[in-house]
Design a protein around this motif. Structure first.
Motif, PDB file in Angstrom:
ATOM      1  N   MET A   1       0.841  -1.211   0.000  1.00 48.16           N
ATOM      2  CA  MET A   1       0.000   0.000   0.000  1.00 48.16           C
ATOM      3  C   MET A   1       0.869   1.252   0.000  1.00 48.16           C
ATOM      4  SD  MET A   1      -3.405  -0.057   0.257  1.00 48.16           S
ATOM      5  CE  MET A   1      -3.816   1.316   1.344  1.00 48.16           C
ATOM      6  N   ILE A   2       0.618   2.126  -0.953  1.00 44.20           N
ATOM      7  CA  ILE A   2       1.345   3.390  -0.985  1.00 44.20           C
ATOM      8  C   ILE A   2       0.895   4.260   0.193  1.00 44.20           C
ATOM      9  CG2 ILE A   2      -0.357   4.441  -2.531  1.00 44.20           C
ATOM     10  CD1 ILE A   2       2.050   5.868  -3.891  1.00 44.20           C
ATOM     11  N   LEU A   3       1.829   4.929   0.836  1.00 42.99           N
ATOM     12  CA  LEU A   3       1.478   5.770   1.982  1.00 42.99           C
ATOM     13  C   LEU A   3       0.616   6.931   1.516  1.00 42.99           C
ATOM     14  CD1 LEU A   3       4.695   6.046   4.196  1.00 42.99           C
ATOM     15  CD2 LEU A   3       2.732   4.521   4.457  1.00 42.99           C
ATOM     16  N   GLN A   4      -0.449   7.193   2.288  1.00 40.73           N
ATOM     17  CA  GLN A   4      -1.399   8.238   1.930  1.00 40.73           C
ATOM     18  C   GLN A   4      -1.052   9.566   2.601  1.00 40.73           C
ATOM     19  OE1 GLN A   4      -3.959   7.626  -0.421  1.00 40.73           O
ATOM     20  NE2 GLN A   4      -2.591   5.859  -0.601  1.00 40.73           N
ATOM     21  N   LYS A   5      -1.751  10.591   2.160  1.00 40.01           N
ATOM     22  CA  LYS A   5      -1.459  11.950   2.618  1.00 40.01           C
ATOM     23  C   LYS A   5      -1.518  12.105   4.145  1.00 40.01           C
ATOM     24  CE  LYS A   5      -2.807  15.650   0.040  1.00 40.01           C
ATOM     25  NZ  LYS A   5      -3.671  16.734  -0.467  1.00 40.01           N
ATOM     26  N   GLN A   6      -2.462  11.413   4.782  1.00 42.38           N
ATOM     27  CA  GLN A   6      -2.603  11.559   6.241  1.00 42.38           C
ATOM     28  C   GLN A   6      -1.325  11.179   6.982  1.00 42.38           C
ATOM     29  OE1 GLN A   6      -4.905  10.464   3.902  1.00 42.38           O
ATOM     30  NE2 GLN A   6      -6.190   9.134   5.142  1.00 42.38           N
ATOM     31  N   PHE A   7      -0.600  10.230   6.421  1.00 43.46           N
ATOM     32  CA  PHE A   7       0.656   9.805   7.061  1.00 43.46           C
ATOM     33  C   PHE A   7       1.615  10.986   7.179  1.00 43.46           C
ATOM     34  CE2 PHE A   7       4.985   8.295   7.088  1.00 43.46           C
ATOM     35  CZ  PHE A   7       4.971   7.186   7.920  1.00 43.46           C
ATOM     36  N   TYR A   8       1.650  11.795   6.135  1.00 43.37           N
ATOM     37  CA  TYR A   8       2.634  12.882   6.062  1.00 43.37           C
ATOM     38  C   TYR A   8       2.150  14.176   6.714  1.00 43.37           C
ATOM     39  CZ  TYR A   8       4.592   9.884   2.391  1.00 43.37           C
ATOM     40  OH  TYR A   8       5.122   8.831   1.689  1.00 43.37           O
ATOM     41  N   LEU A   9       0.841  14.310   6.875  1.00 45.81           N
ATOM     42  CA  LEU A   9       0.305  15.588   7.351  1.00 45.81           C
ATOM     43  C   LEU A   9       0.371  15.740   8.866  1.00 45.81           C
ATOM     44  CD1 LEU A   9      -2.764  16.408   5.097  1.00 45.81           C
ATOM     45  CD2 LEU A   9      -0.379  17.133   4.930  1.00 45.81           C
ATOM     46  N   ILE A 156       6.464   5.996  -1.461  1.00 45.47           N
ATOM     47  CA  ILE A 156       6.804   5.160  -0.310  1.00 45.47           C
ATOM     48  C   ILE A 156       5.651   4.210  -0.023  1.00 45.47           C
ATOM     49  CG2 ILE A 156       7.476   5.126   2.125  1.00 45.47           C
ATOM     50  CD1 ILE A 156       8.639   7.914   1.767  1.00 45.47           C
ATOM     51  N   GLU A 157       5.987   2.930   0.191  1.00 49.85           N
ATOM     52  CA  GLU A 157       4.972   1.898   0.419  1.00 49.85           C
ATOM     53  C   GLU A 157       5.065   1.319   1.819  1.00 49.85           C
ATOM     54  OE1 GLU A 157       5.494  -1.184  -2.468  1.00 49.85           O
ATOM     55  OE2 GLU A 157       5.229   0.166  -4.182  1.00 49.85           O
ATOM     56  N   ASP A 158       3.908   0.923   2.337  1.00 50.12           N
ATOM     57  CA  ASP A 158       3.837   0.100   3.535  1.00 50.12           C
ATOM     58  C   ASP A 158       3.604  -1.332   3.066  1.00 50.12           C
ATOM     59  OD1 ASP A 158       3.164  -1.311   5.820  1.00 50.12           O
ATOM     60  OD2 ASP A 158       2.080   0.369   6.718  1.00 50.12           O
ATOM     61  N   ARG A 159       4.542  -2.224   3.355  1.00 54.04           N
ATOM     62  CA  ARG A 159       4.387  -3.616   2.941  1.00 54.04           C
ATOM     63  C   ARG A 159       4.106  -4.505   4.139  1.00 54.04           C
ATOM     64  NH1 ARG A 159       9.020  -4.295  -1.876  1.00 54.04           N
ATOM     65  NH2 ARG A 159       8.296  -2.504  -3.108  1.00 54.04           N
ATOM     66  N   GLY A 160       3.557  -3.899   5.208  1.00 54.15           N
ATOM     67  CA  GLY A 160       3.091  -4.680   6.348  1.00 54.15           C
ATOM     68  C   GLY A 160       4.140  -4.962   7.407  1.00 54.15           C
ATOM     69  N   ILE A 161       5.286  -4.324   7.288  1.00 54.77           N
ATOM     70  CA  ILE A 161       6.314  -4.525   8.313  1.00 54.77           C
ATOM     71  C   ILE A 161       6.161  -3.470   9.403  1.00 54.77           C
ATOM     72  CG2 ILE A 161       8.785  -4.350   8.800  1.00 54.77           C
ATOM     73  CD1 ILE A 161       9.313  -5.732   6.167  1.00 54.77           C
TER      74      ILE A 161
END
Length: 200
Positions: A1-9, A156-161
């Motif tokens: 999953m690609i990181l979404q805007k909320q992650f960065y805000l 940037i992706e989250d691959r569940g780690i």
DNA sequence: AAGAGGATGAACT
DNA sequence: GTTCATCCTCTTG
């Protein structure tokens, strides 16, 4: 999953810096997709951090990118040679960023080795902010580009780690001795036990 | 217009 | 441990 805007805000750039450990930085440059797992980061905060280019919310042509909305790349040239890659964090007008200092190579390692002109699989390949960028083909031309879509060249992706708090080592940041008391702030983070870290 | 210096890395002694 | 490559940005005049 690609990181979404909320992650960065989020406002807490130190927390974002820790949360980026274990995420996957991916580039698609020159038609080649390469990636690595983020193993080392540093937080920089415009408001009160003397080590930050935008300290005291100082706006210049270079720092303007850091004031943009979170989820973009801030890339600048260091010592005239090295392209250093940061993630812009926070709402528009907030000059926070996370420097990505090291990754563990994951996808398309032969291309990474070719870019680095190193034949082996060792930390020298991607451990250090300058060599990490070189390994993934990141250059200052990417300054200001969004990280929020795969249609672009970098994301940037989250691959569940999930990196647990006990597996995160905090330490003072590298190369910021000029920053007086801020130089001691433990805003450098890396994955304990990882060999893909720039310095022990 | 000029000068200093930097969120580094590699090659030296 | 020291040197230096190399260039852009920012400050000063």
């Amino acid at each position: 999953m690609i990181l979404q805007k909320q992650f960065y805000l989020r406002d807490d750039v130190v927390q974002v810096s820790k949360d980026l450990l274990g995420k996957f930085l991916v580039t698609e440059i020159d038609g080649k997709r390469t990636s690595g797992m983020i193993t080392e980061t540093e937080a920089y905060r415009g408001l009160d951090d003397k080590a930050c280019h935008a300290y005291n919310n100082r706006r210049t042509k270079r720092t303007e990118t850091m004031f943009r909305e979170g989820g973009r790349a801030y890339v600048y040239l260091c010592y005239g040679i090295h392209h250093l890659f940061n993630v812009v964090v926070g709402e528009e007008g907030v000059a926070n960023a996370v420097l990505i200092r090291a990754i563990e190579p994951v996808d398309n390692i032969p291309v990474i080795q070719k870019r680095r002109k190193i034949d082996k699989l060792k930390p020298q390949l991607t451990a250090g902010p300058g060599v990490m960028s070189k390994a993934l083909g990141i250059k200052t031309i990417l300054d200001g580009t969004t990280l929020l879509t795969k249609l672009n060249t970098i994301w940037i992706e989250d691959r569940g780690i999930q990196i647990e708090e006990v597996d995160i080592q905090a330490a003072p940041r590298i190369g910021v001795d000029y920053a007086e008391e801020c130089a001691e702030w433990p805003w450098r983070f890396y994955i304990k036990n990882s060999r893909w870290v720039s310095k022990k």
